[in-house]
Design an enzyme around this catalytic site. Structure first.
Site, PDB file in Angstrom:
ATOM      1  N   SER A 135      49.357  38.474  67.966  1.00  0.00           N
ATOM      2  CA  SER A 135      50.309  38.020  68.970  1.00  0.00           C
ATOM      3  C   SER A 135      49.927  38.674  70.301  1.00  0.00           C
ATOM      4  O   SER A 135      49.920  39.897  70.409  1.00  0.00           O
ATOM      5  CB  SER A 135      51.721  38.451  68.542  1.00  0.00           C
ATOM      6  OG  SER A 135      52.642  38.225  69.561  1.00  0.00           O
ATOM      7  N   LYS A 161      48.426  33.781  68.795  1.00  0.00           N
ATOM      8  CA  LYS A 161      49.752  33.419  69.301  1.00  0.00           C
ATOM      9  C   LYS A 161      49.866  33.988  70.698  1.00  0.00           C
ATOM     10  O   LYS A 161      49.540  35.153  70.930  1.00  0.00           O
ATOM     11  CB  LYS A 161      50.816  34.000  68.370  1.00  0.00           C
ATOM     12  CG  LYS A 161      52.205  34.125  68.963  1.00  0.00           C
ATOM     13  CD  LYS A 161      53.219  34.443  67.866  1.00  0.00           C
ATOM     14  CE  LYS A 161      54.270  35.426  68.331  1.00  0.00           C
ATOM     15  NZ  LYS A 161      55.223  35.781  67.250  1.00  0.00           N
ATOM     16  N   LYS A 163      52.252  34.597  74.115  1.00  0.00           N
ATOM     17  CA  LYS A 163      53.606  34.644  74.667  1.00  0.00           C
ATOM     18  C   LYS A 163      53.649  33.818  75.940  1.00  0.00           C
ATOM     19  O   LYS A 163      52.732  33.919  76.786  1.00  0.00           O
ATOM     20  CB  LYS A 163      53.986  36.100  74.976  1.00  0.00           C
ATOM     21  CG  LYS A 163      54.080  36.967  73.731  1.00  0.00           C
ATOM     22  CD  LYS A 163      55.289  36.589  72.897  1.00  0.00           C
ATOM     23  CE  LYS A 163      55.446  37.512  71.701  1.00  0.00           C
ATOM     24  NZ  LYS A 163      56.651  37.209  70.920  1.00  0.00           N
ATOM     25  N   ASP A 188      54.779  31.442  71.768  1.00  0.00           N
ATOM     26  CA  ASP A 188      56.097  32.023  71.468  1.00  0.00           C
ATOM     27  C   ASP A 188      56.825  32.258  72.790  1.00  0.00           C
ATOM     28  O   ASP A 188      56.373  33.025  73.635  1.00  0.00           O
ATOM     29  CB  ASP A 188      55.924  33.348  70.710  1.00  0.00           C
ATOM     30  CG  ASP A 188      57.249  33.924  70.210  1.00  0.00           C
ATOM     31  OD1 ASP A 188      58.320  33.336  70.499  1.00  0.00           O
ATOM     32  OD2 ASP A 188      57.218  34.977  69.535  1.00  0.00           O
ATOM     33  N   GLU A 213      57.159  28.609  69.015  1.00  0.00           N
ATOM     34  CA  GLU A 213      58.131  29.534  68.424  1.00  0.00           C
ATOM     35  C   GLU A 213      59.303  29.774  69.375  1.00  0.00           C
ATOM     36  O   GLU A 213      59.102  30.052  70.563  1.00  0.00           O
ATOM     37  CB  GLU A 213      57.396  30.849  68.109  1.00  0.00           C
ATOM     38  CG  GLU A 213      58.195  31.838  67.291  1.00  0.00           C
ATOM     39  CD  GLU A 213      57.369  33.077  66.915  1.00  0.00           C
ATOM     40  OE1 GLU A 213      56.112  32.991  66.875  1.00  0.00           O
ATOM     41  OE2 GLU A 213      57.974  34.136  66.689  1.00  0.00           O
ATOM     42  N   ASP A 238      62.525  31.864  65.136  1.00  0.00           N
ATOM     43  CA  ASP A 238      62.401  33.304  64.879  1.00  0.00           C
ATOM     44  C   ASP A 238      63.798  33.896  65.067  1.00  0.00           C
ATOM     45  O   ASP A 238      64.593  33.972  64.121  1.00  0.00           O
ATOM     46  CB  ASP A 238      61.349  33.894  65.848  1.00  0.00           C
ATOM     47  CG  ASP A 238      61.244  35.408  65.828  1.00  0.00           C
ATOM     48  OD1 ASP A 238      62.019  36.060  65.116  1.00  0.00           O
ATOM     49  OD2 ASP A 238      60.390  35.982  66.554  1.00  0.00           O
ATOM     50  N   LYS A 262      60.886  37.651  59.285  1.00  0.00           N
ATOM     51  CA  LYS A 262      60.725  39.090  59.528  1.00  0.00           C
ATOM     52  C   LYS A 262      61.775  39.778  58.673  1.00  0.00           C
ATOM     53  O   LYS A 262      62.962  39.529  58.869  1.00  0.00           O
ATOM     54  CB  LYS A 262      60.996  39.430  60.996  1.00  0.00           C
ATOM     55  CG  LYS A 262      60.016  38.811  61.982  1.00  0.00           C
ATOM     56  CD  LYS A 262      60.403  39.145  63.412  1.00  0.00           C
ATOM     57  CE  LYS A 262      59.418  38.537  64.407  1.00  0.00           C
ATOM     58  NZ  LYS A 262      59.862  38.695  65.800  1.00  0.00           N
ATOM     59  N   GLY A 290      56.112  39.910  63.081  1.00  0.00           N
ATOM     60  CA  GLY A 290      56.020  41.362  63.213  1.00  0.00           C
ATOM     61  C   GLY A 290      56.942  41.851  64.308  1.00  0.00           C
ATOM     62  O   GLY A 290      57.430  41.062  65.134  1.00  0.00           O
TER      63      GLY A 290
HETATM   64  O1  OSB Z   1      58.932  37.333  68.989  1.00  0.00           O
HETATM   65  O2  OSB Z   1      57.594  37.642  67.388  1.00  0.00           O
HETATM   66  C1  OSB Z   1      58.198  38.094  68.355  1.00  0.00           C
HETATM   67  C2  OSB Z   1      57.158  41.709  68.998  1.00  0.00           C
HETATM   68  C3  OSB Z   1      58.375  42.277  69.317  1.00  0.00           C
HETATM   69  C4  OSB Z   1      59.488  41.473  69.369  1.00  0.00           C
HETATM   70  C5  OSB Z   1      59.393  40.111  69.091  1.00  0.00           C
HETATM   71  C6  OSB Z   1      58.176  39.541  68.732  1.00  0.00           C
HETATM   72  C7  OSB Z   1      57.043  40.361  68.730  1.00  0.00           C
HETATM   73  C8  OSB Z   1      55.693  39.863  68.480  1.00  0.00           C
HETATM   74  C9  OSB Z   1      54.649  40.868  68.036  1.00  0.00           C
HETATM   75  O3  OSB Z   1      55.346  38.722  68.673  1.00  0.00           O
HETATM   76  C10 OSB Z   1      54.327  40.741  66.603  1.00  0.00           C
HETATM   77  C11 OSB Z   1      53.526  41.909  66.098  1.00  0.00           C
HETATM   78  O4  OSB Z   1      52.306  41.862  66.226  1.00  0.00           O
HETATM   79  O5  OSB Z   1      54.119  42.876  65.554  1.00  0.00           O
HETATM   80 MG    MG Z   2      58.845  35.466  68.014  1.00  0.00          MG
END
Ligand code: OSB
Ligand code: MG
Length: 368
Positions: A135, A161, A163, A188, A213, A238, A262, A290
């Protein structure tokens, strides 16, 4: 089995680099590690609540409060059959799922160790190495982003992925497509958009993303259903899925065609597995998200992701993607583009007690 002693600890672990998403940025993780002891064995869990309430209402501080005041004291000396009923004495506590998940997951580890079995096997998964993704946070500019993506692809990550937020979306993703062709790519939004942004979603819909996402409000399901009806790209919820009941509603309304599971967000591994089972019965694919976990939480996520419905690579990246040095040995590393499963009992990795001690900000012990 009865938990005889529970140790709650806050550690502070600086990320290698700032991780920015549409709702906020993280630099230093304040993580809660939970060690539970009983029958001469122990287990470890991690509470993934963030430093501020920009992803979920929980924070490290609220989790510390709820764990110390309400969740942990009644569990010491309380008999249980297995990890599925550990939380029975505290069922009356509403919300605070990340806090609950921290202790629940520690008990899963403990039970698996009691049986001398890896956690993935105890959960019902398969022990083959998994394809995983990465991510990538919001970057200052496209060049920086493209360099990061290139490096991650070289390391062997099976999907990327990215952001997004308003102003950093279509053009940026087009640049990634132009540069890396048809690499598995998803976006995401962490709830940065509204239904009125439909014209923008139509542009995103042409990019061949595997999924988008959490585009809309963090508690919404209905508007996601309206948006999904207009798009061919699957929506993946999510934030909006906090329980099996949320998942059932979202699937019923066709608000989501994939779910990011998660364990922290849904209150533990038992509920995570229920969401997985529901999706599997309905032929809906899931993957493991994650929360910038340390090696303890990462080990749990990896074990969960061995269940058969986890068909997309998860956000279960190598330790080095997050930390200069992790808190477990061995650290998590990709081998030939896959994440091998530790094969020891329980989570299969050992927390490095000396390192954990040196990162500790506070400790509270229950029982003894
Ligand atoms: O939206 O998935 C998410 C990290 C912190 C809070 C929300 C998210 C995330 C990530 C990172 O996308 C995922 C990871 O590599 O731990
Ligand atoms: Mg997410």
């Amino acid at each position: 089995m009865k938990p005889q002693r529970i140790e709650l600890r806050e550690i502070r672990l600086p990320l290698r680099e700032v991780f920015e998403i549409s709702s906020g940025a993280r630099r230093n993780r304040r993580l809660l590690l939970i060690r539970v002891e009983g029958e001469g064995v122990h287990g470890w869990g991690e509470c993934v609540a963030a430093e501020d309430p920009s992803y979920s209402p929980e924070t490290t501080e609220t989790a510390w409060h709820v764990l110390t005041e309400f969740l942990l004291p009644p569990l010491v000396g309380h008999p249980m059959e297995g990890p599925e009923d550990i939380l029975a004495p505290v069922e009356w506590v509403r919300g605070h799922r990340m806090a609950r998940a921290g202790i629940e997951m520690a008990v899963w580890d403990l039970h698996a160790r009691l049986l001398g079995m890896p956690l993935w096997e105890f959960l019902g998964g398969r022990g083959e190495p998994l394809e995983v993704g990465v991510s990538v946070g919001l970057q200052p500019d496209d060049d920086t982003l493209l360099r990061k993506v290139e490096a991650y692809l070289e390391e062997g990550y099976a999907r990327i992925k990215i952001k997004i937020k308003p102003g950093r979306d279509v053009d940026m993703l087009q640049a990634v497509r132009a540069r890396f062709g048809d690499v598995p790519l998803m976006a995401d939004a962490n709830s940065a958009y509204a239904l009125a942004d439909l014209p923008l979603f139509r542009e995103l819909d042409d990019l061949g993303l595997t999924m988008i996402e959490q585009p809309l409000h963090h508690e919404d399901i209905l508007e996601h259903a309206r948006l999904q009806a207009e798009l061919t790209t699957p929506i993946c919820l999510d934030e909006s899925i906090r329980s099996e009941a949320d998942a059932r509603l979202a699937l019923e309304l066709d608000a989501t065609r994939v779910i990011n599971i998660k364990p922290g967000r849904v209150g533990g591994l038992a509920e995570a597995r229920r969401v997985h089972d529901l999706c599997r019965r309905r032929g809906v694919p899931v993957w493991c998200g994650g929360m910038l976990e340390s090696g303890v939480g990462r080990a749990h996520n990896l074990a969960l992701a061995t269940l058969p419905g986890f068909v997309f690579p998860g956000d279960i990246s190598a330790s080095s993607r997050y930390w200069k040095r992790d808190v477990v040995t061995p650290e998590f590393e990709l081998v030939d583009g896959r994440m091998p499963l530790p094969d020891g009992p329980g989570i299969g990795v050992e927390p490095d007690l000396e390192r954990i001690e040196s990162l500790t900000h506070r400790v509270k012990v229950f029982g003894g």
